[in-house]
Design a protein around this motif. Structure first.
Motif, mmCIF file in Angstrom:
data_model
loop_
_atom_site.group_PDB
_atom_site.id
_atom_site.type_symbol
_atom_site.label_atom_id
_atom_site.label_comp_id
_atom_site.label_asym_id
_atom_site.label_seq_id
_atom_site.Cartn_x
_atom_site.Cartn_y
_atom_site.Cartn_z
ATOM 1 N N VAL A 67 0.859 -1.184 0.000
ATOM 2 C CA VAL A 67 0.000 0.000 0.000
ATOM 3 C C VAL A 67 0.893 1.232 0.000
ATOM 4 O O VAL A 67 1.846 1.324 0.781
ATOM 5 C CB VAL A 67 -0.915 0.015 1.240
ATOM 6 C CG1 VAL A 67 -1.944 1.125 1.129
ATOM 7 C CG2 VAL A 67 -1.602 -1.322 1.420
ATOM 8 N N GLU A 68 0.595 2.152 -0.869
ATOM 9 C CA GLU A 68 1.381 3.392 -0.923
ATOM 10 C C GLU A 68 0.878 4.342 0.161
ATOM 11 O O GLU A 68 -0.178 4.947 0.040
ATOM 12 C CB GLU A 68 1.256 4.034 -2.310
ATOM 13 C CG GLU A 68 1.901 3.212 -3.417
ATOM 14 C CD GLU A 68 1.871 3.928 -4.753
ATOM 15 O OE1 GLU A 68 1.425 5.094 -4.779
ATOM 16 O OE2 GLU A 68 2.286 3.318 -5.750
ATOM 17 N N LEU A 69 1.663 4.447 1.222
ATOM 18 C CA LEU A 69 1.285 5.270 2.370
ATOM 19 C C LEU A 69 2.255 6.435 2.536
ATOM 20 O O LEU A 69 3.389 6.395 2.048
ATOM 21 C CB LEU A 69 1.290 4.427 3.652
ATOM 22 C CG LEU A 69 0.392 3.186 3.660
ATOM 23 C CD1 LEU A 69 0.619 2.388 4.923
ATOM 24 C CD2 LEU A 69 -1.077 3.580 3.534
ATOM 25 N N VAL A 74 7.502 8.526 9.776
ATOM 26 C CA VAL A 74 7.641 7.273 10.532
ATOM 27 C C VAL A 74 9.105 7.069 10.914
ATOM 28 O O VAL A 74 10.004 7.324 10.116
ATOM 29 C CB VAL A 74 7.134 6.072 9.705
ATOM 30 C CG1 VAL A 74 7.419 4.760 10.433
ATOM 31 C CG2 VAL A 74 5.647 6.215 9.445
ATOM 32 N N MET A 75 9.341 6.597 12.132
ATOM 33 C CA MET A 75 10.705 6.428 12.618
ATOM 34 C C MET A 75 10.940 4.992 13.072
ATOM 35 O O MET A 75 10.002 4.214 13.261
ATOM 36 C CB MET A 75 10.956 7.381 13.786
ATOM 37 C CG MET A 75 10.027 7.173 14.968
ATOM 38 S SD MET A 75 10.378 8.298 16.323
ATOM 39 C CE MET A 75 12.017 7.754 16.767
ATOM 40 N N LYS A 146 8.572 13.509 23.080
ATOM 41 C CA LYS A 146 9.456 14.603 22.690
ATOM 42 C C LYS A 146 10.881 14.096 22.440
ATOM 43 O O LYS A 146 11.628 14.660 21.651
ATOM 44 C CB LYS A 146 9.474 15.680 23.787
ATOM 45 C CG LYS A 146 8.132 16.387 23.984
ATOM 46 C CD LYS A 146 8.219 17.419 25.085
ATOM 47 C CE LYS A 146 6.894 18.087 25.352
ATOM 48 N NZ LYS A 146 6.390 18.858 24.183
ATOM 49 N N MET A 147 11.234 12.990 23.116
ATOM 50 C CA MET A 147 12.569 12.424 22.957
ATOM 51 C C MET A 147 12.626 11.403 21.816
ATOM 52 O O MET A 147 13.644 10.719 21.636
ATOM 53 C CB MET A 147 13.002 11.753 24.269
ATOM 54 C CG MET A 147 13.094 12.719 25.444
ATOM 55 S SD MET A 147 13.436 11.874 27.023
ATOM 56 C CE MET A 147 15.139 11.367 26.768
ATOM 57 N N LYS A 148 11.516 11.278 21.073
ATOM 58 C CA LYS A 148 11.431 10.341 19.943
ATOM 59 C C LYS A 148 11.620 8.892 20.414
ATOM 60 O O LYS A 148 12.332 8.099 19.791
ATOM 61 C CB LYS A 148 12.469 10.674 18.861
ATOM 62 C CG LYS A 148 12.426 12.112 18.385
ATOM 63 C CD LYS A 148 11.091 12.452 17.753
ATOM 64 C CE LYS A 148 11.094 13.884 17.219
ATOM 65 N NZ LYS A 148 9.742 14.280 16.707
ATOM 66 N N LYS A 149 10.966 8.565 21.511
ATOM 67 C CA LYS A 149 11.000 7.209 22.045
ATOM 68 C C LYS A 149 9.556 6.685 22.155
ATOM 69 O O LYS A 149 8.998 6.630 23.255
ATOM 70 C CB LYS A 149 11.705 7.163 23.400
ATOM 71 C CG LYS A 149 13.185 7.529 23.322
ATOM 72 C CD LYS A 149 13.876 7.368 24.669
ATOM 73 C CE LYS A 149 15.372 7.654 24.551
ATOM 74 N NZ LYS A 149 16.083 7.414 25.838
ATOM 75 N N PRO A 150 8.963 6.319 21.014
ATOM 76 C CA PRO A 150 7.555 5.934 21.009
ATOM 77 C C PRO A 150 7.239 4.675 21.812
ATOM 78 O O PRO A 150 6.186 4.591 22.443
ATOM 79 C CB PRO A 150 7.244 5.734 19.525
ATOM 80 C CG PRO A 150 8.571 5.494 18.869
ATOM 81 C CD PRO A 150 9.545 6.294 19.639
ATOM 82 N N ASN A 151 8.141 3.687 21.815
ATOM 83 C CA ASN A 151 7.844 2.464 22.576
ATOM 84 C C ASN A 151 7.785 2.738 24.068
ATOM 85 O O ASN A 151 6.934 2.185 24.782
ATOM 86 C CB ASN A 151 8.888 1.385 22.279
ATOM 87 C CG ASN A 151 8.582 0.635 20.997
ATOM 88 O OD1 ASN A 151 7.430 0.528 20.585
ATOM 89 N ND2 ASN A 151 9.610 0.108 20.345
ATOM 90 N N LEU A 181 5.309 5.251 14.809
ATOM 91 C CA LEU A 181 5.803 3.940 14.393
ATOM 92 C C LEU A 181 5.130 3.445 13.113
ATOM 93 O O LEU A 181 5.432 2.351 12.636
ATOM 94 C CB LEU A 181 5.565 2.919 15.521
ATOM 95 C CG LEU A 181 6.386 3.143 16.795
ATOM 96 C CD1 LEU A 181 5.901 2.206 17.902
ATOM 97 C CD2 LEU A 181 7.880 2.931 16.530
ATOM 98 N N GLY A 182 4.199 4.225 12.582
ATOM 99 C CA GLY A 182 3.514 3.815 11.360
ATOM 100 C C GLY A 182 2.420 2.798 11.600
ATOM 101 O O GLY A 182 1.970 2.143 10.652
ATOM 102 N N GLN A 183 1.971 2.674 12.825
ATOM 103 C CA GLN A 183 0.868 1.763 13.156
ATOM 104 C C GLN A 183 -0.434 2.552 13.050
ATOM 105 O O GLN A 183 -1.062 2.913 14.040
ATOM 106 C CB GLN A 183 1.083 1.170 14.552
ATOM 107 C CG GLN A 183 2.360 0.365 14.663
ATOM 108 C CD GLN A 183 2.692 -0.057 16.082
ATOM 109 O OE1 GLN A 183 1.880 0.069 16.995
ATOM 110 N NE2 GLN A 183 3.905 -0.558 16.299
ATOM 111 N N TRP A 184 -0.819 2.789 11.796
ATOM 112 C CA TRP A 184 -1.837 3.795 11.514
ATOM 113 C C TRP A 184 -3.218 3.471 12.071
ATOM 114 O O TRP A 184 -3.889 4.346 12.640
ATOM 115 C CB TRP A 184 -1.908 4.029 9.999
ATOM 116 C CG TRP A 184 -0.606 4.433 9.408
ATOM 117 C CD1 TRP A 184 0.175 3.728 8.546
ATOM 118 C CD2 TRP A 184 0.114 5.656 9.664
ATOM 119 N NE1 TRP A 184 1.325 4.412 8.239
ATOM 120 C CE2 TRP A 184 1.313 5.600 8.906
ATOM 121 C CE3 TRP A 184 -0.146 6.775 10.451
ATOM 122 C CZ2 TRP A 184 2.241 6.633 8.924
ATOM 123 C CZ3 TRP A 184 0.790 7.810 10.465
ATOM 124 C CH2 TRP A 184 1.955 7.730 9.705
#
Length: 291
Positions: A67-69, A74-75, A146-151, A181-184
């Protein structure tokens, strides 16, 4: 039973002796079941060449395209060891609650000056002092964003939800982390819940980026689900036609051998199958065979 019927039955038995494979045809399932109920041992079913050449489900395997998303933001996931978590089942003293608020105030001050790691340290102290506070976990989760730590943010948001299932901030933090994380689809679900609990403009802005991707994913799933259903129908009809062709061959073989009773049983069953496949009346198919 008159002499003619006995003669036809004898002819049918002779045909079964010379060609035991006939007992495995669907038209004679009732007879096969009867024999087995009497303890009869039937020869194993042997697949014909036409059976072995039957197209398999894999012949029409559907390979889904990507799928073209819009994955521009996304990181890669953070893989740091899990942060410290308190025990929400402990009884928190009033003194510890006050001390936790002091640590939270220090974290807010550090945040205002961009010292994110220091803010995390103060919020961790606050969480350990008062592990029953959902807002402390959610706040620390927002700093991890803010620290780019999504998990890490997801872990804190989920902990907050266990304490308070109606925490709008926790849903917002987890939704934003899932988007990073791209988990849309999961992101959209959390953000919609957050919006219902306590809408703010930031949630609306993020949803405008998330929902187009969610729409593409869902349309993609619908498309391939439809293709799979169509493939299943094609294969079912193909198999039904193969069975009818096999029955026709056996019926003609029985007719050539002079076994009219076997021929009539099998051609009747064949006509019902043809009528089903082509959505035509049984009488129409019988007439077609006779003429």
């Amino acid at each position: 039973m008159d002499a003619t019927q006995v003669s036809e039955l004898r002819g049918f038995i002779d045909e079964c002796k010379s060609n035991p494979r006939i007992l495995h045809h669907p038209s004679l399932l009732f007879f096969k079941s009867y024999l087995q109920s009497l303890g009869a041992q039937l020869p194993p079913e042997v697949k014909s060449d036409s059976d072995s050449s039957k197209p398999s489900e894999n012949d029409d395997d559907i390979v889904e395209s990507d799928v073209e998303l819009d994955n521009a933001d996304v990181m890669e996931p953070d893989n740091d060891p899990p942060q410290k978590m308190g025990n929400p089942a402990v009884e928190v003293t009033e003194e510890n609650q006050d001390a936790a608020q002091v640590e939270k105030a220090k974290a807010v001050e550090a945040l205002s000056e961009g010292r994110f790691s220091e803010a995390i340290d103060h919020l961790t102290d606050a969480v350990m002092l008062n592990p029953t506070s959902a807002i402390l976990y959610a706040t620390r989760g927002s700093v991890y964003l803010k620290m780019k730590k999504p998990n890490a943010a997801i872990r804190d948001a989920s902990a907050a939800m266990e304490i308070n299932p109606d925490s709008a901030k926790a849903y917002k933090v987890r939704g934003m982390a899932k988007a990073m994380l791209g988990q849309w689809e999961e992101a959209a679900n959390d953000l919609h819940v957050a919006s219902k609990l306590d809408f703010d403009e930031e949630i609306g802005s993020i949803l405008k980026k998330v929902e187009p991707n969610v729409h593409k994913i869902r349309e993609h799933h619908k498309k391939y689900e439809r293709l799979r259903k169509e493939r299943h129908l094609r294969n079912a009809e193909r198999e039904k036609k193969r069975q009818v062709e096999a029955l026709e061959r056996e019926a003609l073989s029985a007719l050539k051998a002079g076994n009219c009773s076997v021929f009539l049983v099998m051609i009747t069953f064949t006509c019902t199958q043809v009528a089903f496949i082509h959505r035509k009346s049984y009488k129409w198919v019988i007439d077609d065979y006779l003429h």
